[in-house]
Design an enzyme around this catalytic site. Structure first.
Site, mmCIF file in Angstrom:
data_model
loop_
_atom_site.group_PDB
_atom_site.id
_atom_site.type_symbol
_atom_site.label_atom_id
_atom_site.label_comp_id
_atom_site.label_asym_id
_atom_site.label_seq_id
_atom_site.Cartn_x
_atom_site.Cartn_y
_atom_site.Cartn_z
ATOM 1 N N GLU A 185 22.462 34.852 53.532
ATOM 2 C CA GLU A 185 21.583 34.476 54.646
ATOM 3 C C GLU A 185 20.160 34.217 54.164
ATOM 4 O O GLU A 185 19.529 33.222 54.556
ATOM 5 C CB GLU A 185 21.578 35.577 55.708
ATOM 6 C CG GLU A 185 20.626 35.286 56.857
ATOM 7 C CD GLU A 185 20.470 36.450 57.813
ATOM 8 O OE1 GLU A 185 19.357 36.625 58.341
ATOM 9 O OE2 GLU A 185 21.457 37.188 58.034
ATOM 10 N N ASN A 218 25.156 44.632 57.379
ATOM 11 C CA ASN A 218 24.994 45.309 58.667
ATOM 12 C C ASN A 218 25.825 46.579 58.737
ATOM 13 O O ASN A 218 25.421 47.566 59.345
ATOM 14 C CB ASN A 218 25.296 44.350 59.826
ATOM 15 C CG ASN A 218 26.772 44.166 60.099
ATOM 16 O OD1 ASN A 218 27.384 44.939 60.834
ATOM 17 N ND2 ASN A 218 27.365 43.133 59.513
ATOM 18 N N HIS A 220 26.805 33.274 57.707
ATOM 19 C CA HIS A 220 25.455 33.553 57.210
ATOM 20 C C HIS A 220 24.646 32.298 56.930
ATOM 21 O O HIS A 220 23.490 32.390 56.510
ATOM 22 C CB HIS A 220 25.540 34.369 55.914
ATOM 23 C CG HIS A 220 26.510 35.499 55.980
ATOM 24 N ND1 HIS A 220 27.798 35.414 55.487
ATOM 25 C CD2 HIS A 220 26.395 36.742 56.505
ATOM 26 C CE1 HIS A 220 28.426 36.558 55.694
ATOM 27 N NE2 HIS A 220 27.607 37.379 56.307
ATOM 28 N N HIS A 223 31.660 38.856 55.706
ATOM 29 C CA HIS A 223 31.727 39.892 54.671
ATOM 30 C C HIS A 223 32.754 40.958 55.047
ATOM 31 O O HIS A 223 32.407 42.106 55.355
ATOM 32 C CB HIS A 223 30.338 40.510 54.455
ATOM 33 C CG HIS A 223 29.448 39.669 53.612
ATOM 34 N ND1 HIS A 223 28.074 39.670 53.707
ATOM 35 C CD2 HIS A 223 29.748 38.779 52.630
ATOM 36 C CE1 HIS A 223 27.569 38.820 52.824
ATOM 37 N NE2 HIS A 223 28.559 38.272 52.166
ATOM 38 N N CYS A 252 18.714 40.090 65.035
ATOM 39 C CA CYS A 252 19.511 39.622 66.173
ATOM 40 C C CYS A 252 19.731 40.745 67.180
ATOM 41 O O CYS A 252 19.714 41.932 66.844
ATOM 42 C CB CYS A 252 20.836 39.020 65.714
ATOM 43 S SG CYS A 252 22.175 40.181 65.473
ATOM 44 N N CYS A 310 31.004 40.812 66.321
ATOM 45 C CA CYS A 310 29.953 40.393 67.238
ATOM 46 C C CYS A 310 30.288 38.989 67.742
ATOM 47 O O CYS A 310 31.219 38.333 67.263
ATOM 48 C CB CYS A 310 28.594 40.398 66.534
ATOM 49 S SG CYS A 310 28.430 39.145 65.232
ATOM 50 N N SER A 338 31.329 42.290 61.311
ATOM 51 C CA SER A 338 32.357 41.442 60.706
ATOM 52 C C SER A 338 33.682 42.179 60.518
ATOM 53 O O SER A 338 34.548 41.706 59.780
ATOM 54 C CB SER A 338 31.855 40.914 59.352
ATOM 55 O OG SER A 338 31.443 41.978 58.513
#
Length: 283
Positions: free
Chosen positions: A126, A219, A74, A41, A189, A12, A261
């Protein structure tokens, strides 16, 4: 084998921004460079950074003077950043701007007297960072888990940036039945929402789905969960080395999604393996 790759597969914007920062620092720093926790990650990406001489530490106390400390995507616990600055270490902030948002919301609403509820994983870096910015008590609610009694009239609900939207809404709805004032701020997000919608669409169009990314990536795990609800033949792998031909027996089209990631070269490695897979009964 035909492979359909999700439009949103791979890094991203926030991750790419942080990765670029780490590479730039590694190329120009005069002393050691470390990241405060794994920068992202993904084990394969972290290994690449290690090859560039970038180390990983869990706490500022582990580094020597003259070290450049890069904050992971994070974010980090506020107290650790204060320690780094107190020692005069150079700190490069790689925190994703989308992660800074719930940090700021937690700080502001807690100062206004709200009990902050965070929908997410209490053990995730996070969430630990967000909690450290709150000026009052916080409660972390695991998606799908029980919601404890909260002794407060005013409650503010925020989410881990990679949370599934339905999980966030469920917690907000439950709290609205218990408390006089509930303020909900959707801190998921934009990329996460787009990536999850893309995964749902992809899963409806294919015979099987492969989701690529670190097993420690929230994610990526959520993408696999979403795809599996629609297409039971869904597998979460880190690299093509984990793939098995028998998973795809009878498949004509396989969908490929990847976490935020996951590096492009890892996605391409999996796509190449799938494209080269020979289906029984084909020439």
């Amino acid at each position: 084998m035909e492979v359909k790759i999700a439009k949103t597969a791979g890094f991203c914007w926030g991750v790419r921004r942080t990765v670029d920062k780490v590479m730039e620092v590694a190329d120009h720093a005069s002393g050691p460079v470390v990241t405060l926790g794994p920068i992202i990650h993904n084990p394969q990406a972290v290994a690449r950074f290690r090859e560039k001489g970038v180390g990983t530490v869990d706490a500022v106390g582990e580094v020597g003077d003259g070290t450049t400390v890069v904050v992971r995507t994070h974010g980090a616990v506020k107290e650790e950043l204060d320690r780094a600055e107190g020692r005069g270490l150079e700190v490069v902030d790689g925190t994703c701007p989308y992660v800074k948002y719930p940090q700021a919301i937690a700080q502001r609403l807690s100062a206004e007297g709200y009990h902050v509820v965070i929908v997410g994983d209490a053990n995730h870096a996070e969430i630990k960072g967000v909690i450290s910015y709150s000026e009052g008590p916080c409660t972390v609610v695991k998606p799908g888990g029980p919601i404890p009694e909260i002794p407060a009239k005013k409650v503010a609900v925020i989410a881990q940036t990679t949370c599934i939207g339905a999980d966030f809404e469920a917690v907000v709805g439950a709290l609205a039945l218990r408390h006089k004032e509930v303020r909900a701020v959707n801190t998921i997000c934009n990329d996460t929402e787009e990536r999850q919608a893309d995964a749902r669409s992809l899963a409806r169009e294919v015979d099987a789905v492969v989701v690529v990314g670190g097993k420690n990536s929230a994610n990526t795990r959520h993408l696999a969960e979403i795809c599996r609800e629609i297409q039971p033949r869904t597998w979460h792998v880190e690299t093509e080395a984990e793939l098995r031909p028998e998973w795809f027996t009878g498949c004509q089209v396989v969908g490929l999604s990847a976490g935020a990631s996951t590096p492009d070269w890892v996605v391409e490695g999996v796509a190449g393996w799938l494209r080269g897979l020979h289906r029984p009964g084909t020439p």
